[in-house]
Design a protein around this motif. Structure first.
Motif, PDB file in Angstrom:
ATOM      1  N   ASN A 163      82.990 -43.942  21.000  1.00 20.40           N
ATOM      2  CA  ASN A 163      83.602 -44.851  21.986  1.00 20.40           C
ATOM      3  C   ASN A 163      84.877 -44.258  22.558  1.00 20.40           C
ATOM      4  N   TRP A 164      85.665 -43.609  21.715  1.00 23.00           N
ATOM      5  CA  TRP A 164      86.919 -42.990  22.142  1.00 23.00           C
ATOM      6  C   TRP A 164      86.649 -41.864  23.135  1.00 23.00           C
ATOM      7  N   SER A 165      85.660 -41.057  22.841  1.00 19.17           N
ATOM      8  CA  SER A 165      85.317 -39.923  23.711  1.00 19.17           C
ATOM      9  C   SER A 165      84.742 -40.401  25.035  1.00 19.17           C
ATOM     10  N   GLU A 166      83.838 -41.380  24.980  1.00 21.22           N
ATOM     11  CA  GLU A 166      83.209 -41.888  26.209  1.00 21.22           C
ATOM     12  C   GLU A 166      84.206 -42.589  27.113  1.00 21.22           C
ATOM     13  N   ALA A 167      85.311 -43.053  26.552  1.00 18.61           N
ATOM     14  CA  ALA A 167      86.359 -43.695  27.365  1.00 18.61           C
ATOM     15  C   ALA A 167      87.270 -42.658  28.016  1.00 18.61           C
ATOM     16  N   GLY A 168      87.005 -41.376  27.762  1.00 21.79           N
ATOM     17  CA  GLY A 168      87.813 -40.311  28.348  1.00 21.79           C
ATOM     18  C   GLY A 168      89.092 -40.034  27.584  1.00 21.79           C
ATOM     19  N   LEU A 169      89.119 -40.418  26.303  1.00 23.31           N
ATOM     20  CA  LEU A 169      90.339 -40.303  25.507  1.00 23.31           C
ATOM     21  C   LEU A 169      90.297 -39.176  24.476  1.00 23.31           C
ATOM     22  N   ALA A 170      89.247 -38.363  24.513  1.00 21.97           N
ATOM     23  CA  ALA A 170      89.054 -37.353  23.465  1.00 21.97           C
ATOM     24  C   ALA A 170      90.266 -36.452  23.281  1.00 21.97           C
ATOM     25  N   ASN A 171      90.962 -36.147  24.372  1.00 21.79           N
ATOM     26  CA  ASN A 171      92.111 -35.236  24.298  1.00 21.79           C
ATOM     27  C   ASN A 171      93.425 -35.946  23.977  1.00 21.79           C
ATOM     28  N   LEU A 172      93.385 -37.274  23.845  1.00 20.43           N
ATOM     29  CA  LEU A 172      94.608 -38.048  23.617  1.00 20.43           C
ATOM     30  C   LEU A 172      94.640 -38.566  22.185  1.00 20.43           C
ATOM     31  N   SER A 173      95.688 -38.216  21.448  1.00 21.37           N
ATOM     32  CA  SER A 173      95.823 -38.695  20.082  1.00 21.37           C
ATOM     33  C   SER A 173      96.442 -40.083  20.077  1.00 21.37           C
ATOM     34  N   PRO A 174      95.880 -41.022  19.308  1.00 21.85           N
ATOM     35  CA  PRO A 174      96.490 -42.357  19.217  1.00 21.85           C
ATOM     36  C   PRO A 174      97.826 -42.351  18.480  1.00 21.85           C
ATOM     37  N   ASN A 175      98.209 -41.178  17.958  1.00 19.06           N
ATOM     38  CA  ASN A 175      99.504 -41.062  17.282  1.00 19.06           C
ATOM     39  C   ASN A 175     100.619 -40.664  18.255  1.00 19.06           C
ATOM     40  N   LEU A 176     100.293 -40.513  19.527  1.00 18.96           N
ATOM     41  CA  LEU A 176     101.309 -40.242  20.541  1.00 18.96           C
ATOM     42  C   LEU A 176     101.871 -41.556  21.066  1.00 18.96           C
ATOM     43  N   ALA A 177     103.099 -41.501  21.561  1.00 19.68           N
ATOM     44  CA  ALA A 177     103.772 -42.710  22.035  1.00 19.68           C
ATOM     45  C   ALA A 177     103.894 -42.675  23.562  1.00 19.68           C
ATOM     46  N   PRO A 178     103.412 -43.715  24.251  1.00 19.73           N
ATOM     47  CA  PRO A 178     103.553 -43.764  25.710  1.00 19.73           C
ATOM     48  C   PRO A 178     104.963 -44.171  26.132  1.00 19.73           C
TER      49      PRO A 178
END
Length: 403
Positions: A163-178
């Motif tokens: 689901n994470w990859s299909e949403a286009g988020l594969a290169n984004l770590s959830p441990n990063l802060a926006p």
């Protein structure tokens, strides 16, 4: 025996499943070529805990905020010893449960979600760098919760990663802060209310995982909603440091015998009366055994968990919590499920003996203490008398741990 081999992401799950099929018990250490590491603790082929990864303290704070909100982490009295081992979080969880500060279902939720989060973190990083595995069967954590099938964890992880990859988020770590990078451009594109929320939360202090807990949403939905702004450069993802728990430095308030033979049984005495402690110390050391004298009768659990004694003498009259209460707490920790616990009483009343049995004590002895009484109960519950007697010929000394 060590098992070491390079792996890439598409082989990772086969490695985990292999240990499940082997009914493996011990620690599986995985390291990436970029320096990250993860520890997965197995018991009989099932994963019972996981540590390491990115931001272990942030992760602990999130799990506790989500599933144990009644625990004020910043006001917990922790010393450096409490967080000095890899699985410090597991021991703290056990201690909170033993003290009845959290419920079994809360503990289960923290365990399951911690393992799931670390599996996801591992798989994402393994997609961009190779990893190595190494096993250690000397470290086996007892299962303090209902064991969840390892296959269930793997299926959840594979689904989450898909689901994470299909949403286009594969290169984004959830441990990063926006953080808002172009405030004026953002203000032009959203309402004033949305802009206010953005500025308040999207400030570079909270990771995507942190925000998901604060907003009571899944990390997938939060990250997906921010993705358009990230692509436009309006929001930037930055690395942030971990948030360690507050640790106080305290003077060690216990002493432990030191022997040239580490296999000699270790006896613990939880007692705040110096006269009783000194008497037990003289008897036990004279008979060639090791002793840990714990004068901190308010917080004895972390010390007992650290040293894992073979038998525990527990005074009935203690400040804050009685010996009965501490005994009940110990029995709720799987590490002490079968450890002999001997209650020390001031009288030989049948009521005291009955109540001691009800809370899970193994035995009890009444004052006045004598060498025959103490060593009689030690020989009865640790090993055959002949083996304990033979220990009297061994050297032993007293090491006082003072800072």
């Amino acid at each position: 025996m060590s098992h070491l081999q390079p792996m890439v992401a598409n082989k990772l799950m086969n490695e985990f499943k292999h240990y499940t099929e082997l009914k493996y018990s011990g620690k599986l250490l995985i390291k990436s070529t970029k320096g990250s590491k993860w520890n997965f603790y197995y018991q009989s082929g099932q994963i019972v805990w996981a540590t390491g990864g990115t931001h272990p303290f942030r992760r602990w704070r999130r799990q506790m905020a989500q599933y144990c909100p009644e625990i004020d982490l910043d006001n917990m009295q922790l010393c450096s010893q409490d967080v000095s081992i890899d699985y410090w979080d597991y021991r703290l969880l056990e201690s909170l449960y033993a003290q009845q500060k959290i419920k079994r279902e809360q503990m289960n939720a923290v365990v399951e979600n911690t393992i799931a989060e670390l599996l996801f973190d591992l798989v994402q990083q393994a997609n961009f760098s190779s990893v190595n595995s190494d096993r250690n069967q000397e470290i086996i954590l007892p299962a303090s919760t209902n064991l969840v099938s390892a296959d269930k964890f793997f299926k959840l992880m594979e689904e989450s990663w898909k689901n994470w990859s299909e949403a286009g988020l594969a290169n984004l770590s959830p441990n990063l802060a926006p953080t808002v990078h172009r405030a004026e451009q953002l203000q032009q594109q959203v309402s004033s209310g949305v802009y206010k929320n953005f500025v308040t939360l999207i400030n570079g202090k909270y990771t995507l995982l942190d925000l998901a807990v604060k907003m009571k949403q899944s990390v997938l939905s939060v990250s997906r909603s921010l993705l358009p702004y990230i692509f436009k450069g309006i929001i930037e993802l930055v690395e942030v440091p971990d948030l360690p728990l507050r640790v106080i430095e305290v003077k060690d308030n216990y002493s432990i015998t030191k022997s040239k033979t580490p296999t000699i049984p270790l006896i613990a005495c939880v007692n705040d009366r110096p006269q009783v402690s000194e008497m037990l110390e003289e008897i036990i050391i004279h008979n060639g055994l090791r002793l840990i004298n714990i004068q901190d009768a308010v917080h004895p659990l972390p010390i007992l968990i650290e040293h894992k004694p073979d038998l525990i003498f527990l005074d009935l009259v203690l400040p804050v919590a009685s010996g009965y209460e501490i005994c009940a707490q110990l029995r709720r920790i799987s590490l002490f499920a079968n450890t002999p616990i001997i209650i020390l009483t001031d009288s030989d009343r049948s009521l005291d003996r009955v109540r001691a049995k009800v809370v899970g004590s193994t035995d009890s002895i009444a004052a006045p203490l004598s060498a025959d009484k103490v060593m009689g109960v030690v020989r009865k519950h640790i090993q055959p008398e002949s083996k304990v007697k033979s220990l009297t010929t061994l050297d032993s000394g007293l090491l006082t741990l003072d800072s």
